[in-house]
Design a protein around this motif. Structure first.
Motif, PDB file in Angstrom:
ATOM      1  N   THR A   1       8.582 -20.448  -6.623  1.00  0.00           N
ATOM      2  CA  THR A   1       7.733 -20.701  -5.449  1.00  0.00           C
ATOM      3  C   THR A   1       6.307 -20.249  -5.710  1.00  0.00           C
ATOM      4  O   THR A   1       5.348 -20.960  -5.374  1.00  0.00           O
ATOM      5  N   CYS A   2       6.155 -19.076  -6.304  1.00  0.00           N
ATOM      6  CA  CYS A   2       4.810 -18.559  -6.603  1.00  0.00           C
ATOM      7  C   CYS A   2       4.081 -19.472  -7.579  1.00  0.00           C
ATOM      8  O   CYS A   2       2.884 -19.724  -7.426  1.00  0.00           O
ATOM      9  N   LEU A   3       4.782 -19.964  -8.595  1.00  0.00           N
ATOM     10  CA  LEU A   3       4.141 -20.862  -9.548  1.00  0.00           C
ATOM     11  C   LEU A   3       3.650 -22.130  -8.866  1.00  0.00           C
ATOM     12  O   LEU A   3       2.543 -22.612  -9.138  1.00  0.00           O
TER      13      LEU A   3
ATOM     14  N   LYS B   1       5.976  -6.121 -10.959  1.00  0.00           N
ATOM     15  CA  LYS B   1       5.666  -7.119  -9.941  1.00  0.00           C
ATOM     16  C   LYS B   1       4.219  -7.544 -10.052  1.00  0.00           C
ATOM     17  O   LYS B   1       3.396  -6.885 -10.682  1.00  0.00           O
ATOM     18  N   PHE B   2       3.914  -8.666  -9.422  1.00  0.00           N
ATOM     19  CA  PHE B   2       2.529  -9.119  -9.336  1.00  0.00           C
ATOM     20  C   PHE B   2       2.173  -9.387  -7.883  1.00  0.00           C
ATOM     21  O   PHE B   2       3.036  -9.616  -7.033  1.00  0.00           O
ATOM     22  N   GLN B   3       0.883  -9.324  -7.631  1.00  0.00           N
ATOM     23  CA  GLN B   3       0.345  -9.579  -6.300  1.00  0.00           C
ATOM     24  C   GLN B   3      -0.692 -10.691  -6.406  1.00  0.00           C
ATOM     25  O   GLN B   3      -1.545 -10.663  -7.291  1.00  0.00           O
TER      26      GLN B   3
ATOM     27  N   CYS C   1       9.865 -10.854  -7.789  1.00  0.00           N
ATOM     28  CA  CYS C   1       8.729 -10.600  -8.680  1.00  0.00           C
ATOM     29  C   CYS C   1       7.410 -10.413  -7.931  1.00  0.00           C
ATOM     30  O   CYS C   1       6.465  -9.827  -8.463  1.00  0.00           O
ATOM     31  N   CYS C   2       7.311 -10.914  -6.701  1.00  0.00           N
ATOM     32  CA  CYS C   2       6.055 -10.883  -5.951  1.00  0.00           C
ATOM     33  C   CYS C   2       6.111  -9.805  -4.873  1.00  0.00           C
ATOM     34  O   CYS C   2       7.162  -9.581  -4.255  1.00  0.00           O
ATOM     35  N   THR C   3       4.999  -9.145  -4.629  1.00  0.00           N
ATOM     36  CA  THR C   3       4.945  -8.059  -3.647  1.00  0.00           C
ATOM     37  C   THR C   3       5.128  -8.557  -2.215  1.00  0.00           C
ATOM     38  O   THR C   3       5.344  -7.753  -1.314  1.00  0.00           O
TER      39      THR C   3
END
Length: 218
Positions: free
Chosen positions: A94-96, A121-123, A83-85
């Motif tokens: 992990t991003c959360l 996706k999000f950055q 999901c992450c760039t």
């Protein structure tokens, strides 16, 4: 920064009471405390883990179980790991967790939405990359953002609504040492600045441990 000390004068607008330089110093020292004082990252990481855990795993309450079986597999196996760039080391959980830590240490971060390789996706743009080489509260005189007010990297309407964000050296998000690239202005339609609002007229975040830093310096 020399002998400059951050301050927060409560009389007047928050953008003046806590100006850009003071906020940047709070972030800088907050990061140093996170890196050097073991009990601070331990507490912040524990809070992030407690807040996130597995509570953001997908749940379906509808009746179409066949559809959900396919959708759940796509979410868990395709999207959440990618999901992450920044790649699959930065999966959704992990991003959360990292975003929760950023709220406490940096005070805010920019979330930019897009698409890559057919996946939404999000950055995540760190706090120090949101800024501009102009004086605070500068009025834009031309271009697509004419008439807006640029303050601390954010383009505002006269009513204080964020309309866009300025990302410094956007072509190189690895380091600032390589050849500089132009800044990028991202519309608020495609991004959002994540922070915990503490004042009605302050649209940048303040590190959760910032008040402790100010108290230590007083």
């Amino acid at each position: 920064y020399g002998k400059y000390r951050p301050r927060f004068y409560t009389l007047g607008d928050s953008s003046q009471g806590l100006d850009t330089l003071s906020r940047e110093l709070l972030v800088r020292w907050s990061r140093e405390m996170f890196a050097q004082l073991p009990f601070i990252p331990a507490a912040i990481r524990a809070l992030a883990e407690f807040s996130i855990g597995d509570s953001y795993l997908p749940i379906y309450t509808g009746k179409n179980k066949k559809w959900w079986a396919v959708a759940e597999r796509w979410l868990l196996d395709e999207w959440m790991p990618n999901c992450c760039t920044r790649g699959n080391n930065f999966d959704f959980q992990t991003c959360l967790n990292l975003e929760s830590q950023l709220m406490d240490v940096d005070g805010d971060y920019l979330l930019v939405f897009g698409e890559e390789e057919g996946l939404p996706k999000f950055q995540i743009i760190q706090n120090n990359r949101i800024g501009a080489q102009t004086a605070d509260n500068s009025v834009i005189l031309d271009g697509p953002y004419k008439g807006l007010i640029l303050s601390d990297g954010v383009y505002y309407t006269a009513q204080g609504k964020p309309m866009a964000y300025n990302i410094k050296n956007a072509g190189n998000l690895v380091n600032n040492l390589a050849k500089n690239t132009p800044d990028l202005i991202v519309s608020s339609k495609d991004s959002t600045l994540i922070f915990d609002p503490k004042y009605i007229d302050k649209c940048r975040g303040i590190p959760s441990i910032g008040s402790a830093i100010l108290q230590a310096l007083s």
